[in-house]
Design an enzyme around this catalytic site. Structure first.
Site, PDB file in Angstrom:
ATOM      1  N   LYS A   1       0.889  -1.064   0.029  1.00 28.18           N
ATOM      2  CA  LYS A   1      -0.071   0.081   0.122  1.00 28.18           C
ATOM      3  C   LYS A   1       0.937   1.162  -0.027  1.00 28.18           C
ATOM      4  O   LYS A   1       1.814   1.158   0.266  1.00 28.18           O
ATOM      5  CB  LYS A   1      -0.789   0.082   1.188  1.00 28.18           C
ATOM      6  CG  LYS A   1      -0.316  -0.185   2.564  1.00 28.18           C
ATOM      7  CD  LYS A   1      -1.468  -0.365   3.830  1.00 28.18           C
ATOM      8  CE  LYS A   1      -0.386  -0.556   5.173  1.00 28.18           C
ATOM      9  NZ  LYS A   1      -1.334  -0.843   6.264  1.00 28.18           N
TER      10      LYS A   1
ATOM     11  N   ARG B   1     -11.445   0.023  13.701  1.00 29.90           N
ATOM     12  CA  ARG B   1     -11.258   0.659  12.583  1.00 29.90           C
ATOM     13  C   ARG B   1     -12.149   0.135  11.373  1.00 29.90           C
ATOM     14  O   ARG B   1     -13.365   0.642  11.369  1.00 29.90           O
ATOM     15  CB  ARG B   1      -9.902   0.234  11.930  1.00 29.90           C
ATOM     16  CG  ARG B   1      -9.464   1.261  10.938  1.00 29.90           C
ATOM     17  CD  ARG B   1      -7.800   1.291  10.554  1.00 29.90           C
ATOM     18  NE  ARG B   1      -7.372  -0.026  10.158  1.00 29.90           N
ATOM     19  CZ  ARG B   1      -6.147  -0.031   9.965  1.00 29.90           C
ATOM     20  NH1 ARG B   1      -5.234   0.948   9.971  1.00 29.90           N
ATOM     21  NH2 ARG B   1      -5.678  -1.331   9.472  1.00 29.90           N
TER      22      ARG B   1
ATOM     23  N   HIS C   1      -6.586  -7.419  12.941  1.00 29.59           N
ATOM     24  CA  HIS C   1      -5.386  -6.422  12.806  1.00 29.59           C
ATOM     25  C   HIS C   1      -4.952  -6.062  14.248  1.00 29.59           C
ATOM     26  O   HIS C   1      -5.814  -5.658  15.197  1.00 29.59           O
ATOM     27  CB  HIS C   1      -5.560  -5.392  12.010  1.00 29.59           C
ATOM     28  CG  HIS C   1      -4.426  -4.466  11.664  1.00 29.59           C
ATOM     29  ND1 HIS C   1      -3.367  -5.026  10.874  1.00 29.59           N
ATOM     30  CD2 HIS C   1      -4.224  -3.141  11.789  1.00 29.59           C
ATOM     31  CE1 HIS C   1      -2.284  -3.863  10.906  1.00 29.59           C
ATOM     32  NE2 HIS C   1      -2.641  -2.655  11.332  1.00 29.59           N
TER      33      HIS C   1
ATOM     34  N   ARG D   1       1.441 -10.257   7.272  1.00 29.90           N
ATOM     35  CA  ARG D   1       1.358  -9.463   6.461  1.00 29.90           C
ATOM     36  C   ARG D   1       2.286  -8.452   6.595  1.00 29.90           C
ATOM     37  O   ARG D   1       2.129  -7.211   7.332  1.00 29.90           O
ATOM     38  CB  ARG D   1       0.120  -8.569   6.719  1.00 29.90           C
ATOM     39  CG  ARG D   1      -1.111  -9.762   6.578  1.00 29.90           C
ATOM     40  CD  ARG D   1      -2.457  -8.981   6.409  1.00 29.90           C
ATOM     41  NE  ARG D   1      -2.659  -8.192   7.519  1.00 29.90           N
ATOM     42  CZ  ARG D   1      -3.578  -8.561   8.778  1.00 29.90           C
ATOM     43  NH1 ARG D   1      -4.077  -9.750   8.667  1.00 29.90           N
ATOM     44  NH2 ARG D   1      -3.481  -7.627   9.726  1.00 29.90           N
TER      45      ARG D   1
ATOM     46  N   TYR E   1      13.524  31.594   4.941  1.00 29.55           N
ATOM     47  CA  TYR E   1      12.168  32.282   5.337  1.00 29.55           C
ATOM     48  C   TYR E   1      12.232  32.316   6.995  1.00 29.55           C
ATOM     49  O   TYR E   1      12.360  31.369   7.645  1.00 29.55           O
ATOM     50  CB  TYR E   1      11.101  30.973   5.022  1.00 29.55           C
ATOM     51  CG  TYR E   1      10.621  30.983   3.585  1.00 29.55           C
ATOM     52  CD1 TYR E   1      10.553  32.139   2.850  1.00 29.55           C
ATOM     53  CD2 TYR E   1      10.864  29.852   2.784  1.00 29.55           C
ATOM     54  CE1 TYR E   1      10.087  32.094   1.564  1.00 29.55           C
ATOM     55  CE2 TYR E   1      10.224  29.887   1.575  1.00 29.55           C
ATOM     56  CZ  TYR E   1      10.150  31.028   0.748  1.00 29.55           C
ATOM     57  OH  TYR E   1       9.631  30.958  -0.404  1.00 29.55           O
TER      58      TYR E   1
ATOM     59  N   CYS F   1      12.337  24.978   2.625  1.00 32.34           N
ATOM     60  CA  CYS F   1      11.380  25.519   1.771  1.00 32.34           C
ATOM     61  C   CYS F   1      10.674  24.518   0.851  1.00 32.34           C
ATOM     62  O   CYS F   1      11.025  23.212   1.186  1.00 32.34           O
ATOM     63  CB  CYS F   1      12.212  26.250   0.614  1.00 32.34           C
ATOM     64  SG  CYS F   1      13.217  27.449   1.375  1.00 32.34           S
TER      65      CYS F   1
ATOM     66  N   ASP G   1      11.010  23.567  -2.387  1.00 32.67           N
ATOM     67  CA  ASP G   1      11.963  23.062  -3.108  1.00 32.67           C
ATOM     68  C   ASP G   1      13.375  22.975  -3.003  1.00 32.67           C
ATOM     69  O   ASP G   1      14.079  22.284  -3.666  1.00 32.67           O
ATOM     70  CB  ASP G   1      11.560  23.417  -4.308  1.00 32.67           C
ATOM     71  CG  ASP G   1      10.174  23.945  -4.711  1.00 32.67           C
ATOM     72  OD1 ASP G   1       9.266  22.970  -4.956  1.00 32.67           O
ATOM     73  OD2 ASP G   1       9.765  24.944  -5.036  1.00 32.67           O
TER      74      ASP G   1
END
Ligand SMILES: *Cc1c(COP(=O)(O)O)cnc(C)c1O
Length: 392
Positions: free
Chosen positions: A48, A146, A175, A231, A275, A322, A324
């Protein structure tokens, strides 16, 4: 190293200096180590969230090539992507399902998680309408709250499943909420509850479907929970699920994350970096800029905490990360544009792990790995393929 064959990433993007390198042979060795550890139990690799950031399609194809018997994903779409990439082995979709998704499950021959009587019945009806048998695993909630039928109400689901002519109940699972903890009492209680539910089959003299419950934590710490199938998610990728977990088997990280220095400068004393001007030096320092940021999944929360490897040495990330780019203080040392920067992985004697990043970001390694954005190209290494080519 070979460029990803992911359909949305063309090879020209591998020219981007930032890459995730996935060692497929390390995944093979981890799978083998898990298999040895669980003995007779089957192993269902969990893929997943883009295979925990390692790339769903390539990891799926590799698992099929090395003979894994069944895969697990969270969502229908992940199963469909694997099917479209030619992965034909059984795939269990672990998550909850909506009635409207049922035809797609059947069309792609994906195994459904039946987490309530209602869901079981609409899968039965859809399969009957198509004149086929759908494969399902029943989901029992033993304490996670869940999805799944509560253990104290499970009999109704198991009864209902016996009556469905168009379903093959291949498995039944639960689970753990705390299998990676130091205190295993709540995990043991969950396992007991699951065992009680399973008595249903014994009492009626019926064959028990494949029983499974163990995630990475339980694979490591609760051998009695291995049952018929395990699993593993994070453990397959070579990362331990928690700091306090017993490391009863050895795995190695399969993923490295690297970039290259794109800028070098000297920053004067008292001149703040990035920043918010949160960091400055009281003496002149050499600072390099790395073209990675929180827009790639290098969390801003690691600002002021993170370290990277340059020329085999560890240096601090300085100033705010930042979107990027981020900056690294190398003090008086030397570095050049194009130098390799290791965000996760080994350089010389030094190593930075996903666990390190998790600590700096105040999260768990799962969140670090699954957040490495698809903007970062994945390249794959396999022993039978050409060795890495320098892209500089
Ligand atoms: C994610 C998941 C796993 C794998 O968990 P890890 O802790 O990564 O091993 C196993 N089973 C289910 C139902 C899951 O959702």
């Amino acid at each position: 190293m070979q460029a990803s064959n992911h359909p949305t990433i063309s090879t020209r993007f591998t020219l981007r200096p930032t890459q995730v390198q996935v060692d497929l042979e390390a995944l093979t060795r981890n799978l083998q180590a898990i298999q040895r550890h669980v003995g007779a139990a089957q192993v269902m690799p969990i893929l997943k969230a883009n295979a925990y950031g390692h790339g769903l399609v390539r990891v799926g194809q590799h698992m099929q090539a090395i003979g894994a018997k069944m895969l697990g994903v969270a969502y229908l779409e992940e199963g469909i992507l694997l099917r479209e990439a030619g992965v034909s082995m059984p795939i269990l979709v672990l998550g909850g399902i909506l009635g409207s998704q049922t035809p797609l499950f059947l069309q792609h021959n994906l195994t459904v998680t039946a987490s309530s009587i209602e869901k079981l019945e609409f899968v039965e009806q859809a399969a009957a309408a198509q004149g086929i048998r759908a494969k399902v695993h029943l989901k029992i909630d033993t304490g996670m709250e869940r999805i799944g039928v509560h253990y104290y109400n499970a009999e109704g689901l198991l009864e209902a499943a016996l009556k469905c002519r168009h379903l093959e109940v291949e498995g039944i699972f639960s689970h753990f909420a705390n299998a990676d903890a130091a205190d295993l009492s709540s995990a043991r209680l969950q396992l007991e509850r699951f065992a009680e539910v399973l008595h249903f089959y014994e009492k009626r003299g019926l064959p028990t479907p494949l029983r499974h419950m163990a995630n990475s934590g339980a694979i490591l710490q609760l051998p009695e929970a291995h049952l018929d199938l395990v699993r593993p998610g994070i453990l397959l990728y070579g990362v331990y699920p928690a700091k306090e977990v017993q490391r009863s088997l050895t795995v190695e990280p399969a993923l490295a994350w690297t970039s290259r220095a794109v800028y070098f400068k000297v920053v004067q004393a008292g001149h703040p970096v990035s920043y918010g001007s949160t960091w400055q030096s009281d003496h002149p320092v050499r600072v390099i800029t790395v073209p990675v940021g929180y827009g790639d999944g290098y969390f801003r929360a690691m600002s002021g905490q993170a370290q990277v490897l340059v020329r085999g040495a560890r240096y601090p990330v300085v100033g705010t990360i930042c979107m990027d780019q981020f900056m690294v203080n190398i003090e008086n040392d030397s570095a050049y544009n194009g130098d390799s920067i290791t965000l996760i992985g080994q350089d010389g004697a030094e190593r930075i792990s996903a666990e390190n990043l998790a600590e700096w970001a105040g999260t768990i390694p799962y969140e670090i790995l699954t957040n490495i954005n698809t903007r970062v190209p994945r390249v794959y290494r396999q022993d039978d393929q050409p060795q890495p080519k320098d892209l500089s």
